[in-house]
Motif scaffolding. Structure first.
Motif, PDB file in Angstrom:
ATOM      1  N   ILE A  80       0.848  -0.751   0.414  1.00 61.16           N
ATOM      2  CA  ILE A  80      -0.223  -0.186   0.179  1.00 61.16           C
ATOM      3  C   ILE A  80       1.362   1.428   0.249  1.00 61.16           C
ATOM      4  CG2 ILE A  80      -1.819   1.532   1.578  1.00 61.16           C
ATOM      5  CD1 ILE A  80      -3.290  -0.851   0.496  1.00 61.16           C
ATOM      6  N   PHE A  86       0.567   7.681  -3.709  1.00 58.08           N
ATOM      7  CA  PHE A  86       0.058   8.567  -3.150  1.00 58.08           C
ATOM      8  C   PHE A  86       1.889   8.690  -2.547  1.00 58.08           C
ATOM      9  CE2 PHE A  86      -2.413   5.032  -0.359  1.00 58.08           C
ATOM     10  CZ  PHE A  86      -3.233   6.063  -0.252  1.00 58.08           C
ATOM     11  N   GLN A 103      -7.356  12.020   3.627  1.00 58.10           N
ATOM     12  CA  GLN A 103      -7.999  11.057   4.813  1.00 58.10           C
ATOM     13  C   GLN A 103      -7.110  10.323   5.591  1.00 58.10           C
ATOM     14  OE1 GLN A 103     -12.207   8.879   2.973  1.00 58.10           O
ATOM     15  NE2 GLN A 103     -12.012   7.193   4.904  1.00 58.10           N
ATOM     16  N   GLU A 107      -6.535   9.857   9.378  1.00 59.71           N
ATOM     17  CA  GLU A 107      -7.176   8.161  10.322  1.00 59.71           C
ATOM     18  C   GLU A 107      -5.948   7.894  11.274  1.00 59.71           C
ATOM     19  OE1 GLU A 107     -10.073   6.273   7.290  1.00 59.71           O
ATOM     20  OE2 GLU A 107      -7.639   6.078   6.994  1.00 59.71           O
ATOM     21  N   ARG A 297     -18.954  15.177   4.000  1.00 54.45           N
ATOM     22  CA  ARG A 297     -17.402  14.851   4.392  1.00 54.45           C
ATOM     23  C   ARG A 297     -16.589  14.987   3.792  1.00 54.45           C
ATOM     24  NH1 ARG A 297     -18.357  10.234   8.868  1.00 54.45           N
ATOM     25  NH2 ARG A 297     -17.277   9.129   7.131  1.00 54.45           N
TER      26      ARG A 297
ATOM     27  N   ASP B   9     -17.099   7.173   1.684  1.00 55.39           N
ATOM     28  CA  ASP B   9     -16.287   7.583   2.884  1.00 55.39           C
ATOM     29  C   ASP B   9     -16.170   7.573   4.036  1.00 55.39           C
ATOM     30  OD1 ASP B   9     -18.403   8.533   3.752  1.00 55.39           O
ATOM     31  OD2 ASP B   9     -18.763  10.829   3.868  1.00 55.39           O
ATOM     32  N   LYS B  10     -16.742   5.839   3.888  1.00 54.43           N
ATOM     33  CA  LYS B  10     -16.259   5.861   5.285  1.00 54.43           C
ATOM     34  C   LYS B  10     -14.346   5.616   5.855  1.00 54.43           C
ATOM     35  CE  LYS B  10     -19.388   1.927   5.472  1.00 54.43           C
ATOM     36  NZ  LYS B  10     -19.406   0.321   5.063  1.00 54.43           N
ATOM     37  N   LEU B  11     -14.272   5.912   7.255  1.00 52.94           N
ATOM     38  CA  LEU B  11     -13.161   5.712   8.029  1.00 52.94           C
ATOM     39  C   LEU B  11     -12.633   4.471   8.786  1.00 52.94           C
ATOM     40  CD1 LEU B  11     -14.694   9.406  10.223  1.00 52.94           C
ATOM     41  CD2 LEU B  11     -11.996   9.010   9.026  1.00 52.94           C
ATOM     42  N   ILE B  12     -11.480   4.716   8.101  1.00 56.87           N
ATOM     43  CA  ILE B  12     -11.463   2.534   8.516  1.00 56.87           C
ATOM     44  C   ILE B  12     -11.453   2.810  10.574  1.00 56.87           C
ATOM     45  CG2 ILE B  12      -8.953   3.559  10.142  1.00 56.87           C
ATOM     46  CD1 ILE B  12      -8.671   0.597   7.500  1.00 56.87           C
ATOM     47  N   GLU B  49      -7.098  -8.375   6.921  1.00 54.86           N
ATOM     48  CA  GLU B  49      -6.458  -7.326   5.528  1.00 54.86           C
ATOM     49  C   GLU B  49      -6.837  -6.694   4.793  1.00 54.86           C
ATOM     50  OE1 GLU B  49      -2.214  -8.847   5.316  1.00 54.86           O
ATOM     51  OE2 GLU B  49      -2.318  -9.136   3.315  1.00 54.86           O
ATOM     52  N   VAL B  52      -8.409  -3.373   4.830  1.00 56.39           N
ATOM     53  CA  VAL B  52      -7.536  -2.212   5.001  1.00 56.39           C
ATOM     54  C   VAL B  52      -7.143  -2.651   3.748  1.00 56.39           C
ATOM     55  CG1 VAL B  52      -5.321  -2.086   5.958  1.00 56.39           C
ATOM     56  CG2 VAL B  52      -7.261  -3.306   7.156  1.00 56.39           C
ATOM     57  N   VAL B  53      -6.596  -2.972   2.414  1.00 59.84           N
ATOM     58  CA  VAL B  53      -6.186  -3.144   1.288  1.00 59.84           C
ATOM     59  C   VAL B  53      -6.920  -2.590   0.295  1.00 59.84           C
ATOM     60  CG1 VAL B  53      -5.085  -4.729  -0.586  1.00 59.84           C
ATOM     61  CG2 VAL B  53      -4.984  -5.024   1.875  1.00 59.84           C
ATOM     62  N   HIS B  55     -10.098  -0.198   1.485  1.00 57.85           N
ATOM     63  CA  HIS B  55      -9.698   1.091   1.821  1.00 57.85           C
ATOM     64  C   HIS B  55      -8.539   2.092   1.547  1.00 57.85           C
ATOM     65  CE1 HIS B  55     -10.739   3.897   4.893  1.00 57.85           C
ATOM     66  NE2 HIS B  55      -9.376   4.303   5.178  1.00 57.85           N
ATOM     67  N   TYR B  56      -7.662   1.076   1.430  1.00 56.58           N
ATOM     68  CA  TYR B  56      -6.197   2.263   1.326  1.00 56.58           C
ATOM     69  C   TYR B  56      -6.773   2.134  -0.371  1.00 56.58           C
ATOM     70  CZ  TYR B  56      -5.356   2.811   5.917  1.00 56.58           C
ATOM     71  OH  TYR B  56      -5.299   3.387   7.966  1.00 56.58           O
ATOM     72  N   THR B  57      -6.762   1.298  -0.609  1.00 56.38           N
ATOM     73  CA  THR B  57      -6.703   1.181  -2.304  1.00 56.38           C
ATOM     74  C   THR B  57      -7.699   2.262  -3.132  1.00 56.38           C
ATOM     75  OG1 THR B  57      -5.795  -1.475  -2.860  1.00 56.38           O
ATOM     76  CG2 THR B  57      -6.698  -0.422  -4.479  1.00 56.38           C
ATOM     77  N   LEU B  59      -8.527   4.310  -1.104  1.00 57.68           N
ATOM     78  CA  LEU B  59      -8.613   5.974  -1.137  1.00 57.68           C
ATOM     79  C   LEU B  59      -7.306   6.285  -1.755  1.00 57.68           C
ATOM     80  CD1 LEU B  59      -7.740   6.380   3.025  1.00 57.68           C
ATOM     81  CD2 LEU B  59      -9.800   7.171   1.555  1.00 57.68           C
ATOM     82  N   SER B  60      -6.570   6.017  -2.691  1.00 55.35           N
ATOM     83  CA  SER B  60      -4.980   6.168  -2.988  1.00 55.35           C
ATOM     84  C   SER B  60      -5.623   6.673  -4.460  1.00 55.35           C
ATOM     85  CB  SER B  60      -4.326   4.954  -3.468  1.00 55.35           C
ATOM     86  OG  SER B  60      -4.808   4.198  -4.649  1.00 55.35           O
TER      87      SER B  60
END
Lengths: 440, 491
Positions: A80, A86, A103, A107, A297, B9-12, B49, B52-53, B55-57, B59-60
Motif C-alpha cells: 500500500i 500516494f 483522509q 486517520e 464529509r 467515504d467510510k473511515l477505517i 487485511e 484494509v487493502v 480501504h487504502y487502495t 483512498l489512493s
C-alpha cells in the motif's frame, strides 16, 4: 533527452543556451565534474555491488534496538505504501483532488490519538529526536520558563538534537539522575532539580535501558505546574497504560516500529501528540475534517496560521516537508495488526527479552539484566568484554550485537543494550548466548 | 475526460470485521508489565487485511500524484520520479540495515553516503556536504546553526539574518528557530534583490543573508557577484536556498557564486518522490572554512575502508538521529549516477526551455510582471481576470483540477497580485504543456459562474476550510462528539 526544436523556434532562439544568457560570465561553470551518466542496468549493478557489504537483519539476527527495531512488516503494508498516487504526490495543498492522502492522514492522527490517549496528533515530525526537540520549544510556549528537565540516561543522539533545538529559544537542559538499582528515575534527584524556572519535564516509558518505570505515572501529581512530556515506544502501548492516562501534556515517540524498515536510520517518523488546550502551540501540519459545498464529509489542512508559509518568522516551527508517507505506512500497519495483534506483538517482544536476559544471566561472567525492573523489549547487560570487541566477535558468528551504552552514559563502560522483537526465534537467542558463553 | 474516483467515504474506524493478523498470541500474562501499568482498552480498527487493502487502495484512487498527470507546482519541482529509484530503495541492503551497526557491517551504506557527498560537492562547487537534515527546512535550520557556531567561534555577536520579502516562508522561520532576528528587505522594481536595501540592512550584527537564485519569480539575480561581495565585506555569510537548483545545474553553482552555505532539496532537484508531504532530504554544503562545524558523524575514507568520525570540537552536533533519510539519499544517488554530468546539465536546459516555452504560450492571456526571460519557473498574475470577471486565482486553479491538472502554486510570492506560480520541470512533453496552456486559456474564457463552482470532477467539491478551522475535528474521537454537524450530505 533531445530538445524539442519547435519549442526553441517558438521562442525565436537557435540554441537553448541563449536562455541562460542572464547568468553573469563571472559565475558560470563549464559543466559538472562528474562522470557521464549510466544506463539503468549499469546503475543498478553499481549500487547493488556498492551496498552488498552491508550486513542485513534479513541474513543475521539483529540485537540492536535503542530506538530503531527490526520488526515484522506485513507485506500488505509495503504494498500500500508504494501506491504511486500516494508516493508521487506533493503536500495536499489542493484538498479536493487530494482527499485520499488527507483522509489517510486524518486517520493517522486518529489512530495515534487512540494509541497514546492524547487528544490531538500532528501529521508527523521528522523523527523521534526532532519531535522531542519541538516538544521542548513547545513546552516553552506553554510555560515560558527556561529549564527543561531530561533524564541523564537519554540517547546521545536525542541529547544532541535537543540541544540544537533549544539553542534558539535560549533554554537550558538540566539532567536528572536514574536509580542505579532499578534504572528508573530518581525522584529525590528530580525534586532537587525542580524549581520555579522549570518549563517542562521529559520522561521515557520505556526508557533508554528498556525499563518500564512506574514512577513516570506519578510525575503529573508531583509536579502539576510543569509541562509533562512523555516519550513512548508505540509498540509498547499495546500493553502499557498510555501517556494520556497519566497526565502527559505532550507525547512524542519514534514511529519506526510501526511498519517502517530500519532503512539505515531513515526515513523515520516523529510521533507528536498533545492535549487539546495546547493545539495552537503545536508544530507541524494538522488535518481536519470538514464538509464540501454539497455537505459531504471532506478533509483539508487546518490551523495553517501556525505554519511557516503563513506566519514566516513567527511560526511555531519551520517544518514544511514532513514524513507523511511514513505516517500513512504506520496507519496501514496499525489497521492490519489491529488491537489484539498489537497487544500480541508487544507481549512476544517482552517475552523474548525476558527469555534472553534469563539465559544470559545463567552465565557467571554477565550481569543480566543490570537493572532490577520490568523491561519492554530491551535490557542492559554488563560483562567481561567491551561491547565494541564483543560486537566484532558476534559479527564473525553471523550476529548483529547490541548497542554500546558508553556512548550514551559515559560511565557504562562495559554495558550493552540488547533488543529482541517478534522476529527472534529461540534458535537466534541460543546462538547469541553460545557466543557469550565462549567469551565468559 | 478527467473524473476522479469517489468511493464510499467510510473511515477505517467505521469498517467492520475481525483482524486476521498472524501473530495473535495464545496467552496473556499480566505479570509482563508493572502493577498498575497494564493497558485496559485499545480502540483500533479490528478488520481483516483484505478490508484494509481495499480501504487504502480506494483512498489512493482519491489522490492525485505526479504519476497521474501534470503537476506544475511552482517552487516544488515536481518532476517525474524514476521507478529505478524505488527499486534501489527496496533493496534489503537498504531496508534491513540498522543505523547503529558496526562500521564493518555497514561499509556499503557508508560508501554510498560518502560518494553522494562527493557528488553533491561536485554539483554545487562546495567544499563539504552533510546528508543529515531530513528536509529542506531542516537544511536551512542546520545552515543557520552553523552560521551561529561560526560567528560564536570568532567571538562575534551577530544576531540578525536578512531575507528578501519574496523568500520561501521556511527561510525566516528557520532563522528565527535558530534564535536570529529576521530582517526582511523589499524586492526591487525589476524583481530582484534591492542592493540599496541590502546595504542598509547589513551591519556588524548580520550573521547571514539567505537567498534563492534564481529567485521565486524565476529570475536569475543579475548582481549576484556584487551581493556576495557586500555580504562578505560586512563579515556575514551568504546562504543559498537550493529549492530552485534545478534551473542552474551545470551552468553555474553556489560555489561559483561564492555562497558559504547551501541546502539541497533532494526531493526536488534529484527526483526523489515527495510521498504526499514527505519524506524529503535536505543535505547542506559549506565552504571549507565552515567544514569543522558540520553535524556529526562525518564519514571518512581511509584506503578502501569507510569510517565514522564522531568527535569534532567545533561541530554543531546533531540535527536529527543517525545519518539522514538514507533511503531517500540512495534514490538520489541512483538518479545522479543515471544522469551523470551530461544528463544533469540537460535537466536544467530542458527545465528552463519548458518554463520559457509555457510562459510564451500564456503571457498574452495572463500578464507576467518583471520581464520575460525566466529560469525554471514563472509567475503570472490573475489580477485582470479577478478585476474584470470576479474570477479569482483560487477559482481558476480549482477549475484546472477539473481538467485533470494539479494546480500551480498560488498567492506566492506576495509581490504579484493574484499570483500563479508555474514550474513545468524538464520531464514534461510539449504536448502536455500545450494542453495545459489550452486549458488555462479556455478557463479564462469561461463564465465566472462555471469557474467559481469548480471543481466538480474531483472526489469532493470545494471544501469549506473555515468550517474545518472553526470546528477543529482532528480525530475520529472528536468527530464522534460532533457527528451531528456532519449529517445530511448529498453525494
Amino acid at each position: 533527452m533531445a530538445l524539442d526544436r519547435r519549442m526553441l523556434d517558438s521562442l525565436g532562439i537557435e540554441d537553448v543556451e541563449q536562455l541562460f544568457a542572464d547568468i553573469p560570465q563571472g559565475v558560470r561553470i563549464d559543466g559538472i565534474p562528474l562522470p557521464k551518466g549510466m544506463t539503468e542496468p549499469e546503475m543498478m549493478r553499481t549500487i547493488r555491488a556498492m551496498l552488498q557489504p552491508n550486513a542485513t537483519a534479513d541474513d543475521m539476527p539483529c540485537f540492536l534496538g535503542c530506538g530503531i527495531y527490526h520488526h515484522h512488516v506485513p507485506a500488505a503494508v509495503r504494498s500500500i505504501a508504494m501506491r504511486s498516487e500516494f508516493i508521487t504526490a506533493y503536500t495536499p495543498y489542493q484538498a479536493e483532488i487530494s482527499q485520499g492522502m488527507l483522509q489517510a492522514l486524518f486517520e493517522y492522527q486518529s489512530l495515534i490519538s487512540e494509541l497514546t490517549g492524547m487528544d490531538v496528533v500532528n501529521s508527523s515530525n521528522y523523527d523521534g529526536s526532532t519531535a522531542l526537540g519541538e516538544a521542548a520549544t513547545m513546552s516553552f510556549r506553554i510555560r515560558p520558563k527556561k529549564k527543561f528537565l531530561v533524564p541523564e540516561a537519554l540517547s546521545w543522539e536525542k541529547k544532541s538534537v535537543l540541544k540544537n533545538y533549544v539553542w534558539g529559544a535560549v533554554m537550558e537542559i538540566v539532567e536528572y539522575a536514574y536509580d542505579p538499582y532499578t534504572g528508573g528515575l530518581d525522584m529525590a534527584d528530580m525534586h532537587s532539580k525542580y524549581d520555579d524556572d522549570v518549563s517542562g519535564i521529559y520522561v521515557e516509558v520505556p526508557n533508554l535501558f528498556g525499563v518500564i518505570d512506574p514512577a513516570a505515572m506519578k510525575l503529573k501529581k508531583e509536579f502539576p505546574e510543569a509541562v509533562l512530556v512523555v516519550g513512548f515506544n508505540p509498540i509498547s502501548l499495546g500493553v502499557l497504560t498510555p501517556p494520556g492516562a497519566y497526565g502527559a501534556d505532550i507525547a512524542v515517540g519514534e514511529g519506526q516500529p510501526l511498519g517502517l524498515g530500519m532503512n539505515c536510520g531513515g526515513p523515520l517518523l516523529g510521533l507528536f501528540a498533545c492535549r487539546t488546550e495546547h493545539v495552537r502551540k503545536m508544530p507541524g501540519r494538522l488535518i481536519g475534517m470538514t464538509k464540501d459545498k454539497n455537505g459531504n464529509r471532506a478533509y483539508c489542512m487546518t490551523l495553517q496560521t501556525r505554519e511557516q508559509h503563513i506566519r514566516r518568522s513567527k511560526a511555531t516551527s519551520n517544518i514544511c516537508t514532513n514524513e507523511a508517507l511514513m505516517a500513512l505506512t504506520a496507519s496501514v500497519y496499525l489497521s492490519i495488526v489491529g488491537p489484539k495483534g498489537l497487544r500480541s506483538i508487544a507481549e512476544i517482544n517482552i517475552r523474548n527479552a525476558k527469555g534472553l536476559m534469563q539465559r544470559i544471566d545463567e552465565l557467571d561472567a554477565f550481569d543480566s539484566p543490570v537493572f532490577e525492573a520490568h523491561h519492554f523489549n530491551e535490557f542492559v547487560v554488563s560483562g567481561p568484554v567491551r561491547p565494541e570487541k564483543l560486537n566484532k566477535l558476534l559479527l564473525k558468528h553471523g550476529l548483529i550485537g547490541g548497542a554500546d551504552m558508553q556512548r550514551h552514559v559515559p560511565r557504562m563502560t562495559d554495558h550493552m543494550l540488547l533488543a529482541t522483537t517478534e522476529m527472534h526465534t529461540e534458535a537466534d537467542l541460543d546462538r547469541l548466548v553460545n557466543v557469550l558463553r565462549e567469551v565468559a | 475526460m478527467f473524473r476522479q474516483a469517489r468511493w464510499d467515504d467510510k473511515l477505517i474506524f467505521e469498517r467492520v470485521g475481525e483482524s486476521d493478523f498472524c501473530f495473535l498470541s495464545d496467552r496473556t500474562e499480566v505479570s509482563l508489565v508493572p502493577e498498575g501499568m497494564a493497558r485496559s482498552g485499545l480502540c483500533l480498527p479490528d478488520i481483516p487485511e483484505r478490508e484494509v487493502v481495499k480501504h487504502y487502495t480506494n483512498l489512493s484512487q482519491m489522490n492525485y500524484g505526479l504519476d497521474n498527470g501534470f503537476y506544475p507546482l511552482g517552487s516544488c519541482t515536481m518532476k517525474y520520479n524514476p521507478k529505478y529509484a524505488d527499486q534501489v530503495a527496496s533493496l534489503s541492503t537498504v531496508v534491513n540495515v540498522h543505523p547503529m551497526q558496526d562500521e564493518a557491517a555497514m561499509q556499503g551504506s557508508l560508501r554510498l553516503m560518502y560518494e553522494l557527498e562527493q557528488a553533491l560537492c561536485a554539483i554545487s562547487g562546495m567544499a563539504a556536504v552533510t546528508l543529515q537534515p531530513a528536509a529542506g527546512a531542516q537544511g536551512e535550520f542546520t545552515g543557520m546553526l552553523i552560521a551561529k557556531a561560526f560567528h560564536k567561534k570568532n567571538g562575534q555577536e551577530r544576531t540578525e539574518v536578512i531575507v528578501p520579502d519574496a523568500a520561501h516562508g521556511t527561510n525566516p522561520a528557520s532563522a528565527a528557530m535558530a534564535g536570529f532576528e529576521v530582517i526582511e528587505i523589499p524586492t526591487s522594481k525589476n524583481g530582484c534583490v534591492d542592493l540599496d536595501s541590502l546595504k542598509a540592512a547589513l551591519s556588524d550584527k548580520t550573521a547571514a543573508f539567505m537567498i534563492t537564485n534564481p529567485n521565486t519569480l524565476g529570475l536569475f539575480e543579475p548582481q549576484i557577484e556584487e551581493i556576495a561581495n557586500l555580504v562578505h565585506d560586512a563579515g556575514a555569510l551568504l546562504y543559498y536556498d537550493g529549492a530552485n537548483f534545478n534551473a542552474i545545474l551545470g551552468h553555474t553553482s553556489p560555489g561559483a557564486m561564492n555562497f558559504d552555505i547551501v541546502h539541497f532539496n533532494l526531493h526536488k532537484t534529484f527526483a526523489t518522490p515527495h510521498g504526499g508531504g514527505g519524506p524529503g532530504a535536505g543535505p547542506v554544503g559549506v565552504c571549507s572554512r565552515l567544514e569543522p562545524f558540520l553535524p556529526l558523524p562525518r564519514i571518512a575514507k581511509d584506503g578502501e575502508r569507510y569510517h565514522l568520525i564522531c568527535d569534532r570540537p567545533d561541530s554543531i552536533g546533531k540535527v536529527r538521529s543517525y545519518f539522514g533519510n538514507f533511503a531517500v539519499l540512495a534514490r538520489a544517488y541512483a538518479y545522479i549516477l543515471r544522469n551523470g554530468s551530461d544528463g544533469l546539465k540537460e535537466v536544467s536546459q530542458k527545465a528552463v526551455l519548458n518554463a520559457n516555452y509555457l510562459r510564451g504560450q500564456l503571457e498574452d492571456t495572463f500578464p507576467m510582471p518583471y520581464g520575460k526571460l525566466r529560469k525554471h519557473e514563472f509567475v503570472l498574475s490573475g489580477k485582470t481576470l479577478a478585476d474584470e470577471k470576479g474570477v479569482r486565482t483560487l477559482d481558476l486553479v480549482k477549475r484546472l483540477l477539473d481538467r485533470g491538472f494539479m494546480a500551480p502554486t498560488i498567492y506566492f510570492p506576495l509581490l504579484v497580485d493574484e499570483a500563479i506560480m508555474i514550474e513545468p520541470t524538464e520531464t514534461e512533453t510539449k504536448d502536455t504543456l500545450d494542453e495545459f496552456a489550452r486549458a488555462m486559456k479556455e478557463i479564462a474564457g469561461e463564465s465566472a459562474e462555471t469557474v467559481r463552482s469548480a471543481p466538480n470532477a474531483t472526489s469532493v467539491a470545494r471544501v469549506d476550510e473555515l468550517f474545518a478551522a472553526k470546528e477543529l475535528v482532528l480525530t475520529w474521537r472528536i468527530y464522534q462528539a460532533k457527528a451531528d454537524k456532519f449529517s445530511g450530505g448529498s453525494k
